[in-house]
Design an enzyme around this catalytic site. Structure first.
Site, PDB file in Angstrom:
ATOM      1  CB  CYS A 331      -0.971  -0.040   1.178  1.00  0.00           C
ATOM      2  SG  CYS A 331      -2.417   1.023   0.975  1.00  0.00           S
ATOM      3  CG  HIS A 428      -3.616  -3.763   3.429  1.00  0.00           C
ATOM      4  ND1 HIS A 428      -2.370  -3.485   3.946  1.00  0.00           N
ATOM      5  CD2 HIS A 428      -4.108  -2.583   2.963  1.00  0.00           C
ATOM      6  CE1 HIS A 428      -2.124  -2.186   3.812  1.00  0.00           C
ATOM      7  NE2 HIS A 428      -3.153  -1.625   3.207  1.00  0.00           N
TER       8      HIS A 428
END
Length: 481
Positions: A331, A428
């Site tokens: 991310c 994630h």
């Protein structure tokens, strides 16, 4: 309508989140339809819900303890710190605004409505709601317009159990002092106390336990010894991250950024016997024996990139790659690996462009739209399918995106460098999938030996058993109204 009981603490980090998870699992084992609730949480460790919202990951763990999927109603107000003095405000799963700490006090009166709406929806669905407070009700300077502790308890008419932390010392003063500073009306909402984190023989505290009862008039519901397996469950606060001491095996180092987010991505890896996990904190040098360095998510990507450089980690990473090591960016960490990060609208701070680390040939532009979704991805290299989630702003493009890490709904995600040493992805939670984690570790000649979900399940059961052995769980649940 269901009943509710609220667990408040004499301070932060007294173990409220873990105790609520344990009580949720204990209630579930009794056949009770139970759900967790936290009116307001402050954390950059967020979880994605099935309907595209985000809540604190502690509430997601508590939902798991109940056997439920997380919903935005379980944590209607989430504050995600962006700077030392400001936070993003998430209301019922969606970004509302970003405010300075001083301005949040003005916003709070408008938030009690959504909090009560979410709470009442849960009460209509479940027989029991176990509520977690935030910080401490003893912070009476925050009592006006409070929605996290006694303000919520009063508005929703929920009885309170007060938890003290004996490990930090002064627990008698913690509990008795809380009663002394709060109003008589608020003190009347508290129906008993619980002592947590005792080390040694709990009988040694018998006299202190009686002193608290005599001073407060509150009944005690138990003295809980230290729960040694707590490290096996996802930590809510980055400073609570514990990794088992282990030498040898694949050495993975995660950079502990100042605004680290979704750091529980590392938990499944740290459980693996063949993995040595190190959290590298400010001022520490990247170990020369590191095999893989993970750049985790961040709530302030450009700010944390400056923090990373201030530690000299950019130089360490370059040396690590020259030695043949690998780097994985998740991310915000993925965005840092590129050539530049542009934030023309000031989404994460002052508008501007920051030079990236240059390890991937990509560029990122921050965009106002935030993507929050639970998804199933396809690993580009192996074709393996795995569950994951996304919580990010920004659009990333560049030549290295032609070598994606995965595909989501047929669209490429992430990038891999030409020499395959550097990988980035927006995904994630992928390492919680045992099959994918095994495959990912196999490329580094590590055999996967742990089942992460099974470990969490077993630990939650052990936590519930721990509570039942040392606290009056039935008495606590009977307090609910």
């Amino acid at each position: 309508m269901g009943r509710a009981i609220m667990l408040q603490g004499t301070g932060s980090d007294v173990g409220k989140s873990l105790l609520v998870a344990g009580l949720c699992r204990a209630a579930k084992r009794r056949g009770i339809s139970v759900a967790p609730f936290k009116p307001q949480n402050m954390s950059n460790n967020a979880a994605a819900t099935t309907n595209g919202g985000e809540i604190g990951r502690a509430q997601a763990l508590q939902a798991f303890a109940c056997g439920l999927d997380p919903t935005v109603d379980m944590n209607p107000i989430l504050l995600k710190p962006e700077t030392e003095t400001g936070s993003q405000v998430i209301v019922q799963g969606q970004r509302m605004t970003s405010v300075a700490a001083g301005d949040y006090a003005k916003l709070k009166p408008t938030l009690l409505g959504p909090v009560l709406d979410s709470f009442n929806r849960l009460k209509a669905q479940y027989d029991l709601i176990i509520v977690e407070g935030a910080g401490s009700p003893a912070e009476v300077n925050l009592r006006s317009n409070d929605i996290a502790n006694m303000g919520f308890a009063e508005a929703a008419q929920v009885p309170v159990l007060l938890c003290g932390d004996i490990n930090r010392g002064g627990v008698i003063a913690q509990v008795v002092g809380t009663q002394a500073v709060i109003s008589p009306a608020d003190a009347g909402m508290i129906k008993g106390f619980l002592i947590n984190k005792f080390r040694g023989d709990p009988k040694l505290f018998d006299e202190g336990y009686e002193i608290i009862k005599n001073h407060t008039g509150w009944p005690g519901f138990g003295v809980l010894p230290w729960f040694t397996d707590a490290w096996k469950l996802p930590a809510e606060d980055a400073y609570d991250i514990k990794t088992p001491p282990r030498k040898g095996g694949l050495h993975i180092v995660c950079l502990h950024l100042s605004r680290i987010a979704n750091f529980d991505d590392m938990d499944p890896l740290s459980h693996e016997p063949g993995v040595q996990m190190t959290m590298l904190r400010a001022g520490e040098v990247l170990p020369a024996d590191a095999d893989i360095v993970i750049l985790p998510g961040s709530k302030s990507t450009r700010g944390d990139l400056a923090f990373l450089r201030a530690q000299g980690w950019d130089i360490d990473l370059a040396a690590h790659l020259r030695r043949g090591g690998h780097v994985l960016g998740l991310c915000g960490g993925y965005q840092m690996l590129g050539q530049s990060i542009a934030d023309p609208d000031g989404i994460e701070g002052p508008p501007g462009t920051t030079e990236g680390l240059g390890f991937l040939d990509i560029t990122t532009v921050m965009t106002p739209q935030k993507r929050v979704a639970r998804i199933t991805a396809k690993h580009a290299q192996s074709g393996a399918m795995f569950p994951a989630y996304e919580i990010h702003v920004g659009r990333t493009d560049g030549p290295d995106c032609a070598r994606p890490f995965a595909y989501v709904h047929g669209q490429p995600d992430g990038a891999i460098s030409q020499n395959a040493q550097v990988t980035g992805t927006y995904l994630h939670g992928m390492f919680t999938d045992d099959a994918f984690r095994a495959q990912w570790l196999a490329q580094f000649d590590v055999t996967q030996n742990a089942s992460y979900t099974a470990t969490v399940e077993t630990t939650l059961d052990a936590l519930a058993t721990h509570l039942e052995a040392h606290a009056d769980v039935d008495g606590i649940l009977a307090l609910a109204r």
